[in-house]
Design a protein around this motif. Sequence first.
Motif, mmCIF file in Angstrom:
data_model
loop_
_atom_site.group_PDB
_atom_site.id
_atom_site.type_symbol
_atom_site.label_atom_id
_atom_site.label_comp_id
_atom_site.label_asym_id
_atom_site.label_seq_id
_atom_site.Cartn_x
_atom_site.Cartn_y
_atom_site.Cartn_z
ATOM 1 N N GLU A 37 84.961 51.611 99.928
ATOM 2 C CA GLU A 37 84.130 52.235 98.711
ATOM 3 C C GLU A 37 82.809 52.834 99.497
ATOM 4 O O GLU A 37 82.627 54.301 98.832
ATOM 5 N N ILE A 38 82.372 52.444 100.469
ATOM 6 C CA ILE A 38 81.248 52.495 100.717
ATOM 7 C C ILE A 38 81.163 54.329 101.556
ATOM 8 O O ILE A 38 80.561 55.331 101.525
ATOM 9 N N ILE A 39 82.703 54.403 102.124
ATOM 10 C CA ILE A 39 82.952 55.112 102.768
ATOM 11 C C ILE A 39 82.866 56.798 102.231
ATOM 12 O O ILE A 39 82.339 57.246 102.161
ATOM 13 N N PHE A 59 72.438 57.119 102.934
ATOM 14 C CA PHE A 59 71.734 56.422 103.433
ATOM 15 C C PHE A 59 70.604 56.483 102.567
ATOM 16 O O PHE A 59 69.271 55.854 103.056
ATOM 17 N N LYS A 60 70.301 56.670 101.585
ATOM 18 C CA LYS A 60 69.897 56.168 100.735
ATOM 19 C C LYS A 60 69.893 54.686 99.740
ATOM 20 O O LYS A 60 70.271 53.921 100.555
ATOM 21 N N PHE A 61 68.574 54.026 99.027
ATOM 22 C CA PHE A 61 69.409 52.923 98.605
ATOM 23 C C PHE A 61 70.202 52.000 98.239
ATOM 24 O O PHE A 61 70.193 50.974 99.168
ATOM 25 N N TYR A 62 71.122 52.757 97.287
ATOM 26 C CA TYR A 62 72.729 52.377 97.327
ATOM 27 C C TYR A 62 73.075 51.949 97.971
ATOM 28 O O TYR A 62 74.334 50.561 98.366
ATOM 29 N N PHE A 63 73.272 52.355 99.457
ATOM 30 C CA PHE A 63 73.773 52.866 99.808
ATOM 31 C C PHE A 63 73.563 51.733 101.536
ATOM 32 O O PHE A 63 74.643 50.739 101.455
ATOM 33 N N TRP A 64 72.580 51.505 101.458
ATOM 34 C CA TRP A 64 72.545 50.235 102.101
ATOM 35 C C TRP A 64 71.888 48.637 101.796
ATOM 36 O O TRP A 64 72.536 47.873 102.074
ATOM 37 N N LEU A 65 72.380 49.202 100.372
ATOM 38 C CA LEU A 65 71.992 47.294 99.905
ATOM 39 C C LEU A 65 74.087 47.249 99.080
ATOM 40 O O LEU A 65 74.328 45.793 99.803
ATOM 41 N N ASP A 66 74.585 48.557 98.803
ATOM 42 C CA ASP A 66 76.287 48.050 99.489
ATOM 43 C C ASP A 66 76.412 47.960 100.562
ATOM 44 O O ASP A 66 77.299 46.828 101.536
ATOM 45 N N LEU A 67 76.002 48.814 101.908
ATOM 46 C CA LEU A 67 76.568 48.265 103.430
ATOM 47 C C LEU A 67 75.545 46.253 103.116
ATOM 48 O O LEU A 67 76.764 45.900 103.740
ATOM 49 N N ILE A 68 74.897 46.348 102.848
ATOM 50 C CA ILE A 68 74.265 44.878 103.139
ATOM 51 C C ILE A 68 74.375 43.896 102.762
ATOM 52 O O ILE A 68 75.660 42.629 103.581
ATOM 53 N N ALA A 69 75.278 44.006 101.194
ATOM 54 C CA ALA A 69 76.607 43.081 100.449
ATOM 55 C C ALA A 69 78.199 43.109 100.984
ATOM 56 O O ALA A 69 78.139 42.173 100.933
ATOM 57 N N ALA A 70 78.310 44.020 101.953
ATOM 58 C CA ALA A 70 79.256 43.560 102.571
ATOM 59 C C ALA A 70 79.670 42.956 103.828
ATOM 60 O O ALA A 70 80.339 42.923 104.077
ATOM 61 N N LEU A 120 80.098 39.568 103.752
ATOM 62 C CA LEU A 120 80.991 38.756 103.907
ATOM 63 C C LEU A 120 81.762 38.139 105.011
ATOM 64 O O LEU A 120 81.797 37.217 105.180
ATOM 65 N N ILE A 121 81.006 38.737 106.056
ATOM 66 C CA ILE A 121 81.096 37.896 107.659
ATOM 67 C C ILE A 121 80.753 37.074 107.808
ATOM 68 O O ILE A 121 81.870 36.658 108.414
ATOM 69 N N SER A 122 79.718 36.150 107.174
ATOM 70 C CA SER A 122 79.685 35.298 107.539
ATOM 71 C C SER A 122 80.300 34.134 106.376
ATOM 72 O O SER A 122 80.701 33.116 107.078
ATOM 73 N N ASP A 123 81.188 34.405 105.665
ATOM 74 C CA ASP A 123 82.296 33.736 104.851
ATOM 75 C C ASP A 123 83.844 33.708 105.375
ATOM 76 O O ASP A 123 84.431 33.063 105.023
ATOM 77 N N ILE A 124 84.068 35.046 107.234
ATOM 78 C CA ILE A 124 85.042 34.730 107.214
ATOM 79 C C ILE A 124 85.001 34.521 108.378
ATOM 80 O O ILE A 124 84.109 34.516 109.307
#
Length: 82
Positions: A41-43, A54-65, A68-72
């Motif tokens: 979705e980010i791509i 590279f705007k605010f919501y891009f970084w917000l979405d990337l950090i949120a995605a 998930l690594i800590s849950d896997i």
Amino acid sequence: MTLITFYVLYVDDFRILVLPKSLDDVFMALNVFSLFVFLLEIILSSFAIKGYFFKFYFWLDLIAALSLISDITWIWYPIVGI
């Protein structure tokens, strides 16, 4: 995407509290799938939405995605050395 978001937010706690450990691999596979869907979705948003990359919501979405690594556990345990 809304259903996947709710899944990611709530199912891991439910899995830990209620479900047997034998089902962990199924939920880890679903978490990996969710991570790839969010990254896709980010791509796609980067191409489709002007001013997203590279705007605010891009970084917000990337950090949120990436959170998930800590849950896997398949990914997280080797990172932290468990």
